[in-house]
Design a protein around this motif. Structure first.
Motif, PDB file in Angstrom:
ATOM      1  N   THR A  35      -2.513 -27.570  -1.470  1.00  0.00           N
ATOM      2  CA  THR A  35      -3.412 -26.454  -1.146  1.00  0.00           C
ATOM      3  C   THR A  35      -3.823 -25.713  -2.413  1.00  0.00           C
ATOM      4  O   THR A  35      -5.009 -25.393  -2.608  1.00  0.00           O
ATOM      5  N   LEU A  36      -2.848 -25.448  -3.270  1.00  0.00           N
ATOM      6  CA  LEU A  36      -3.126 -24.738  -4.521  1.00  0.00           C
ATOM      7  C   LEU A  36      -4.123 -25.518  -5.376  1.00  0.00           C
ATOM      8  O   LEU A  36      -5.101 -24.954  -5.893  1.00  0.00           O
ATOM      9  N   GLY A  37      -3.899 -26.819  -5.514  1.00  0.00           N
ATOM     10  CA  GLY A  37      -4.799 -27.645  -6.305  1.00  0.00           C
ATOM     11  C   GLY A  37      -6.174 -27.752  -5.685  1.00  0.00           C
ATOM     12  O   GLY A  37      -7.186 -27.683  -6.390  1.00  0.00           O
ATOM     13  N   PHE A  38      -6.227 -27.903  -4.369  1.00  0.00           N
ATOM     14  CA  PHE A  38      -7.498 -28.030  -3.657  1.00  0.00           C
ATOM     15  C   PHE A  38      -8.349 -26.775  -3.843  1.00  0.00           C
ATOM     16  O   PHE A  38      -9.524 -26.852  -4.202  1.00  0.00           O
ATOM     17  N   VAL A  39      -7.747 -25.616  -3.595  1.00  0.00           N
ATOM     18  CA  VAL A  39      -8.498 -24.350  -3.705  1.00  0.00           C
ATOM     19  C   VAL A  39      -8.950 -24.128  -5.142  1.00  0.00           C
ATOM     20  O   VAL A  39     -10.110 -23.758  -5.403  1.00  0.00           O
ATOM     21  N   GLY A  40      -8.054 -24.366  -6.088  1.00  0.00           N
ATOM     22  CA  GLY A  40      -8.414 -24.169  -7.499  1.00  0.00           C
ATOM     23  C   GLY A  40      -9.548 -25.074  -7.926  1.00  0.00           C
ATOM     24  O   GLY A  40     -10.487 -24.633  -8.605  1.00  0.00           O
ATOM     25  N   ALA A  41      -9.479 -26.338  -7.538  1.00  0.00           N
ATOM     26  CA  ALA A  41     -10.533 -27.287  -7.904  1.00  0.00           C
ATOM     27  C   ALA A  41     -11.852 -26.914  -7.254  1.00  0.00           C
ATOM     28  O   ALA A  41     -12.914 -26.948  -7.900  1.00  0.00           O
ATOM     29  N   LEU A  42     -11.803 -26.552  -5.981  1.00  0.00           N
ATOM     30  CA  LEU A  42     -13.029 -26.193  -5.270  1.00  0.00           C
ATOM     31  C   LEU A  42     -13.705 -24.980  -5.909  1.00  0.00           C
ATOM     32  O   LEU A  42     -14.933 -24.970  -6.114  1.00  0.00           O
ATOM     33  N   LEU A  43     -12.924 -23.971  -6.256  1.00  0.00           N
ATOM     34  CA  LEU A  43     -13.504 -22.776  -6.877  1.00  0.00           C
ATOM     35  C   LEU A  43     -14.099 -23.098  -8.250  1.00  0.00           C
ATOM     36  O   LEU A  43     -15.156 -22.565  -8.618  1.00  0.00           O
ATOM     37  N   LYS A  44     -13.450 -23.986  -8.996  1.00  0.00           N
ATOM     38  CA  LYS A  44     -14.003 -24.381 -10.292  1.00  0.00           C
ATOM     39  C   LYS A  44     -15.325 -25.141 -10.112  1.00  0.00           C
ATOM     40  O   LYS A  44     -16.263 -24.949 -10.883  1.00  0.00           O
ATOM     41  N   MET A  45     -15.387 -25.991  -9.103  1.00  0.00           N
ATOM     42  CA  MET A  45     -16.652 -26.695  -8.821  1.00  0.00           C
ATOM     43  C   MET A  45     -17.753 -25.707  -8.462  1.00  0.00           C
ATOM     44  O   MET A  45     -18.889 -25.829  -8.926  1.00  0.00           O
ATOM     45  N   ILE A  46     -17.405 -24.750  -7.629  1.00  0.00           N
ATOM     46  CA  ILE A  46     -18.390 -23.752  -7.198  1.00  0.00           C
ATOM     47  C   ILE A  46     -18.922 -22.985  -8.408  1.00  0.00           C
ATOM     48  O   ILE A  46     -20.132 -22.750  -8.537  1.00  0.00           O
ATOM     49  N   ARG A  47     -18.035 -22.588  -9.315  1.00  0.00           N
ATOM     50  CA  ARG A  47     -18.475 -21.829 -10.495  1.00  0.00           C
ATOM     51  C   ARG A  47     -19.301 -22.705 -11.433  1.00  0.00           C
ATOM     52  O   ARG A  47     -20.196 -22.208 -12.132  1.00  0.00           O
ATOM     53  N   LYS A  48     -19.025 -23.977 -11.465  1.00  0.00           N
ATOM     54  CA  LYS A  48     -19.755 -24.895 -12.342  1.00  0.00           C
ATOM     55  C   LYS A  48     -21.153 -25.194 -11.786  1.00  0.00           C
ATOM     56  O   LYS A  48     -22.138 -25.229 -12.523  1.00  0.00           O
ATOM     57  N   ILE A  49     -21.234 -25.373 -10.471  1.00  0.00           N
ATOM     58  CA  ILE A  49     -22.474 -25.857  -9.850  1.00  0.00           C
ATOM     59  C   ILE A  49     -23.350 -24.727  -9.316  1.00  0.00           C
ATOM     60  O   ILE A  49     -24.559 -24.852  -9.255  1.00  0.00           O
ATOM     61  N   GLU A  50     -22.689 -23.633  -8.892  1.00  0.00           N
ATOM     62  CA  GLU A  50     -23.386 -22.493  -8.295  1.00  0.00           C
ATOM     63  C   GLU A  50     -24.234 -22.921  -7.093  1.00  0.00           C
ATOM     64  O   GLU A  50     -25.449 -22.731  -7.058  1.00  0.00           O
ATOM     65  N   PRO A  51     -23.584 -23.509  -6.075  1.00  0.00           N
ATOM     66  CA  PRO A  51     -24.340 -23.961  -4.908  1.00  0.00           C
ATOM     67  C   PRO A  51     -24.805 -22.800  -4.032  1.00  0.00           C
ATOM     68  O   PRO A  51     -24.161 -21.743  -3.995  1.00  0.00           O
ATOM     69  N   THR A  52     -25.873 -23.023  -3.319  1.00  0.00           N
ATOM     70  CA  THR A  52     -26.338 -22.056  -2.316  1.00  0.00           C
ATOM     71  C   THR A  52     -25.820 -22.433  -0.934  1.00  0.00           C
ATOM     72  O   THR A  52     -25.847 -21.614  -0.011  1.00  0.00           O
ATOM     73  N   HIS A  53     -25.380 -23.694  -0.779  1.00  0.00           N
ATOM     74  CA  HIS A  53     -24.883 -24.197   0.493  1.00  0.00           C
ATOM     75  C   HIS A  53     -23.673 -25.111   0.221  1.00  0.00           C
ATOM     76  O   HIS A  53     -23.667 -25.822  -0.785  1.00  0.00           O
ATOM     77  N   ILE A  54     -22.675 -25.082   1.104  1.00  0.00           N
ATOM     78  CA  ILE A  54     -21.479 -25.916   0.937  1.00  0.00           C
ATOM     79  C   ILE A  54     -20.996 -26.421   2.294  1.00  0.00           C
ATOM     80  O   ILE A  54     -21.029 -25.688   3.292  1.00  0.00           O
ATOM     81  N   ALA A  55     -20.483 -27.663   2.301  1.00  0.00           N
ATOM     82  CA  ALA A  55     -19.712 -28.180   3.429  1.00  0.00           C
ATOM     83  C   ALA A  55     -18.578 -29.029   2.872  1.00  0.00           C
ATOM     84  O   ALA A  55     -18.753 -29.727   1.869  1.00  0.00           O
ATOM     85  N   VAL A  56     -17.427 -28.959   3.523  1.00  0.00           N
ATOM     86  CA  VAL A  56     -16.283 -29.796   3.165  1.00  0.00           C
ATOM     87  C   VAL A  56     -15.984 -30.680   4.373  1.00  0.00           C
ATOM     88  O   VAL A  56     -15.754 -30.172   5.480  1.00  0.00           O
ATOM     89  N   LEU A  57     -15.992 -31.990   4.172  1.00  0.00           N
ATOM     90  CA  LEU A  57     -15.890 -32.941   5.273  1.00  0.00           C
ATOM     91  C   LEU A  57     -14.657 -33.815   5.125  1.00  0.00           C
ATOM     92  O   LEU A  57     -14.381 -34.339   4.041  1.00  0.00           O
ATOM     93  N   PHE A  58     -13.921 -33.969   6.218  1.00  0.00           N
ATOM     94  CA  PHE A  58     -12.668 -34.712   6.213  1.00  0.00           C
ATOM     95  C   PHE A  58     -12.735 -35.913   7.150  1.00  0.00           C
ATOM     96  O   PHE A  58     -13.393 -35.862   8.197  1.00  0.00           O
TER      97      PHE A  58
END
Length: 280
Positions: A35-58
């Motif tokens: 969970t810690l790694g997932f959240v950290g990685a996702l937030l870093k991606m968001i800051r890098k890409i600056e998306p206006t829309h997001i979905a996470v699919l499992f």
């Protein structure tokens, strides 16, 4: 400009669960490294890409239609049902879903298809009008790359964003030829066997000469090297099945419309999210 980030959630979960340097537990003794790694990685991606829309699919736990084409498809994967729950990535999935809810990020789990099918559906539905970034290490998504669709391979500071130029430089083919390329070479991660004697260089040479897998099969007698010609002819049915396993289309109903995926980054840190869901 609209920018859609689609995260292959299962891929990121496995990467973080097994990729963290050690098992991390909180004060209550609960394992939280995935969970810690997932959240950290996702937030870093968001800051890098600056998306206006997001979905996470499992990916859900259900029978795979592609296995009906080939019983060996993904048969090499670990059967996690035989392991203690705390040793599987799925043990931390509820906490990851709670974190996504806390971040107001839409998520969904497949019940009748693979997450790949949803992701390709988003690329083919919205990828001509909206910039789209697919976060995954699954190379099948290379076939979806265009001037507007790219694939992000998260490695912290060494993250790579794969574009058409990346595919041309790495494989000497265009992204539209990637499903043909992988059909020829096979894919050990999905237990797909390619044609004997056909590696990446030979596959690229064949595709540059004939254009597509269909044209290679239709013109196999024109292949100059006898051993490659014989291998392609012998593997014809195998290669056709491979293509159906690998080729991504736009057939599965999407879980969300684009307008439902709007996202605004409030600047939360990983620790704030972990505290917010009661893990710190």
């Amino acid at each position: 400009m609209e920018r859609l980030l689609i995260v292959d959630g299962s891929n990121l979960l496995f990467q973080m669960f097994f990729g963290m340097p050690a098992r991390i537990v909180n004060k209550q003794g609960k394992a939280i490294q995935g969970t810690l790694g997932f959240v950290g990685a996702l937030l870093k991606m968001i800051r890098k890409i600056e998306p206006t829309h997001i979905a996470v699919l499992f990916d859900g736990e259900h029978e795979n239609d592609r296995s009906a084409l080939d019983a060996d498809y993904k048969a090499n994967r670990v059967d996690y049902s035989e392991l203690p729950e705390e040793e599987t990535p799925f043990s931390q999935l509820p906490d990851i879903l709670a974190a996504l809810d806390y971040l107001h990020i839409k998520h969904a789990e497949t019940v009748i298809c693979e997450a790949d099918d949803w992701i390709s559906g988003y690329a083919l539905t919205y990828g001509t009008e909206t910039e789209m970034i697919i976060s995954s290490f699954d190379s099948d998504f290379f076939q979806l790359i265009t001037d507007k669709v790219s694939v992000l391979r998260y490695r912290g500071d060494h993250t790579v964003i794969c574009t058409p130029d990346y595919i041309r430089e790495k494989f000497c083919i265009s992204p539209s030829q990637y499903a043909d390329f992988k059909s020829l070479t096979g894919d050990t991660s999905d237990n797909i066997r390619g044609a004997d004697k056909v590696g990446p260089k030979t596959a690229a040479l064949l595709l540059n000469e004939f254009g597509t897998l269909d044209h290679i099969l239709a013109n196999a007698e024109k292949i100059n090297k006898p051993s490659i010609k014989a291998s392609i002819i012998k593997s014809t049915e195998r290669l056709k099945i491979n293509y159906h396993l690998i080729k991504l289309g736009n057939t599965a109903p999407l879980p969300f419309a684009l307008h439902e995926l709007g996202y605004h980054d409030h600047g939360m840190t990983t620790n704030e999210v972990m505290k917010g869901i009661g893990l710190r």
